[in-house]
Design a protein around this motif. Structure first.
Motif, PDB file in Angstrom:
ATOM      1  N   GLU A  73       0.836  -1.195   0.000  1.00 16.67           N
ATOM      2  CA  GLU A  73       0.000   0.000   0.000  1.00 16.67           C
ATOM      3  C   GLU A  73       0.873   1.248   0.000  1.00 16.67           C
ATOM      4  O   GLU A  73       1.863   1.346   0.731  1.00 16.67           O
ATOM      5  N   GLY A  74       0.485   2.196  -0.776  1.00 13.30           N
ATOM      6  CA  GLY A  74       1.196   3.473  -0.815  1.00 13.30           C
ATOM      7  C   GLY A  74       2.507   3.431  -1.577  1.00 13.30           C
ATOM      8  O   GLY A  74       3.329   4.334  -1.436  1.00 13.30           O
ATOM      9  N   VAL A  75       2.746   2.383  -2.373  1.00 12.72           N
ATOM     10  CA  VAL A  75       3.980   2.271  -3.149  1.00 12.72           C
ATOM     11  C   VAL A  75       3.747   2.834  -4.549  1.00 12.72           C
ATOM     12  O   VAL A  75       2.818   2.425  -5.244  1.00 12.72           O
ATOM     13  N   LYS A  76       4.582   3.771  -4.948  1.00 15.79           N
ATOM     14  CA  LYS A  76       4.447   4.377  -6.268  1.00 15.79           C
ATOM     15  C   LYS A  76       5.060   3.468  -7.334  1.00 15.79           C
ATOM     16  O   LYS A  76       5.960   2.681  -7.069  1.00 15.79           O
ATOM     17  N   LYS A  77       4.558   3.598  -8.541  1.00 14.75           N
ATOM     18  CA  LYS A  77       5.080   2.808  -9.651  1.00 14.75           C
ATOM     19  C   LYS A  77       6.496   3.270  -9.990  1.00 14.75           C
ATOM     20  O   LYS A  77       6.773   4.458 -10.073  1.00 14.75           O
ATOM     21  N   VAL A  78       7.368   2.292 -10.177  1.00 14.18           N
ATOM     22  CA  VAL A  78       8.764   2.576 -10.486  1.00 14.18           C
ATOM     23  C   VAL A  78       8.906   2.779 -11.986  1.00 14.18           C
ATOM     24  O   VAL A  78       8.361   2.011 -12.785  1.00 14.18           O
ATOM     25  N   HIS A  79       9.636   3.813 -12.352  1.00 16.63           N
ATOM     26  CA  HIS A  79       9.909   4.095 -13.757  1.00 16.63           C
ATOM     27  C   HIS A  79      11.390   3.881 -14.022  1.00 16.63           C
ATOM     28  O   HIS A  79      12.251   4.363 -13.283  1.00 16.63           O
TER      29      HIS A  79
END
Length: 404
Positions: A73-79
């Protein structure tokens, strides 16, 4: 009736009963007086309490259902800006072979909603995130982009003295920095390990064992292509990977890690019912004959198989059938060995029975000629090995030591 009988037998008992009744009524009156005097309020009856409780429950908001805390939860997508498709293994999977199906749904091994690339079941493509096909054909523009980026990081080519110095620093008696490359080949998470070693040293030693050593040229190509480094030495299965002159550890690329190993897709069968150009009876006779042929060699588990391809090519000059003893190896390992031999020798696979790899050279067999790329690779590694042997045997002059 009871009162009448009681009054007939004994009038005194009747009088006592009436007195007791009068006393009880007096107590109730006294209790009512106490209630008025002390403002005592009796509790409400049960029926009204239940009604009030229902009304209070309706007024209160319903509590949300309990959910245990999760690390997702609350983890942003890695680019990631890396110009290549993400795969589990870069050396043991090929974009030229199209799978015929998947063994599981398209669950991303990077975790749910942790990467801005869509997982197709085989790879995470860098160009089109909405790819729906299963095949992993890479965009040709990415190869040019990787080539330019690698030339920018490498800078000017190394001199022989610098090459020897780097190789000498990566010897076992000098450093313990090593990346082990096993049966899965060059995996995606292994790139992160290489970059971690490059933060503290200019070169890292890569030890290769098992199935990938059958095609070391492929291993060297993917190491240089995916890490933008340069292989400056090769001795059997031991490589020395240099990071480059213009490499900056603070600007290392961001590599999202795979959380689990995805299931391999379903590929076409390697062994067909009948060998190409033969009938069923001829195929059965050839398989029986191939299992009776003396074994060319016995492969050790997790060994170095770099000399197997030239051995098979030389054996085909004498015999049309070659048997390789793979007792003790896992079935998927010697299946991969057979698939690599089919493409590198080339040859036709006959059977995998009894932990044996039996191959046939075909009807119109012609010994393959080494192309320029393969011969240049052999010349390069032979020159590196001779330089290393000369460098180890001879003592360095004072000028060279001060210069390095």
């Amino acid at each position: 009736m009871f009162m009448i009988r009681l009054s007939r037998h004994n009038r005194s008992s009747f009088t006592l009963l009436t007195r007791s009744l009068h006393s009880a009524s007096d107590q109730t009156v006294s209790s009512s007086r106490l209630r008025d005097h002390y403002n005592f309020q009796p509790p409400p009856p049960l029926s009204s309490a239940s009604e009030n409780h229902d009304l209070n429950q309706k007024k209160k908001k319903a509590k949300p259902q309990y959910r245990p805390p999760s690390s997702l939860e609350g983890v942003k997508k890695v680019h990631s800006d890396l110009p290549f498709d993400f795969r589990f293994s870069y050396t043991e999977s090929s974009s030229n072979v199209r799978p015929i199906g998947l063994r599981e749904p398209k669950y991303s091994p990077f975790g749910p909603q942790r990467l801005d690339r869509q997982w197709t079941g085989v790879c995470a493509p860098a160009v089109d995130p909405k790819v729906e096909s299963v095949d992993g054909v890479e965009d040709p523009k990415l190869e040019e982009k990787r080539k330019k980026l690698r030339e920018k990081i490498q800078g000017a080519s190394l001199t022989e003295a610098e090459r020897k110095f780097l190789v000498e620093l990566c010897q076992r008696n000098k450093t313990k920095r090593q990346v082990n490359l096993g049966r899965d080949g060059l995996t995606h998470n292994m790139l992160n390990d290489i970059y971690n070693h490059w933060q503290h040293a200019e070169a890292v030693r890569v030890k290769c064992l098992g199935v990938p050593t059958l095609d070391m040229k492929n291993v060297v190509f993917h190491l240089e292509d995916k890490t933008f480094g340069q292989v400056v030495s090769k001795h059997c299965g031991t490589l020395v990977l240099y990071r480059g002159r213009n490499y900056d550890p603070k600007k290392r690329p961001k590599i999202p890690l795979m959380l689990w190993k995805p299931h391999e897709p379903v590929y076409p069968r390697l062994i067909k019912t009948t060998v190409d150009g033969l009938s069923i009876e001829e195929t059965k006779a050839m398989r029986k004959k191939g299992l009776a042929v003396p074994a060319l060699t016995k492969l050790a588990k997790n060994g170095y198989y770099g000399s197997l391809v030239p051995m098979v090519r030389d054996a085909f000059l004498v015999s049309e059938l070659v048997r390789i003893d793979c007792a003790g190896l896992e079935r998927k390992d010697y299946k991969k060995i057979g698939a690599k031999l089919r493409d590198l020798v080339p040859c036709i696979l006959v059977t995998f029975d009894k932990e044996q790899v039996v191959i046939w050279r075909g009807k119109d067999y012609k010994p393959p000629k080494d192309d320029d790329e393969y011969s240049s690779f052999i010349h390069r590694e032979s020159s590196i090995d001779t330089d290393l042997s000369c460098g180890r045997g001879a003592q360095d002059s004072p000028d060279e030591t001060t210069r390095t």
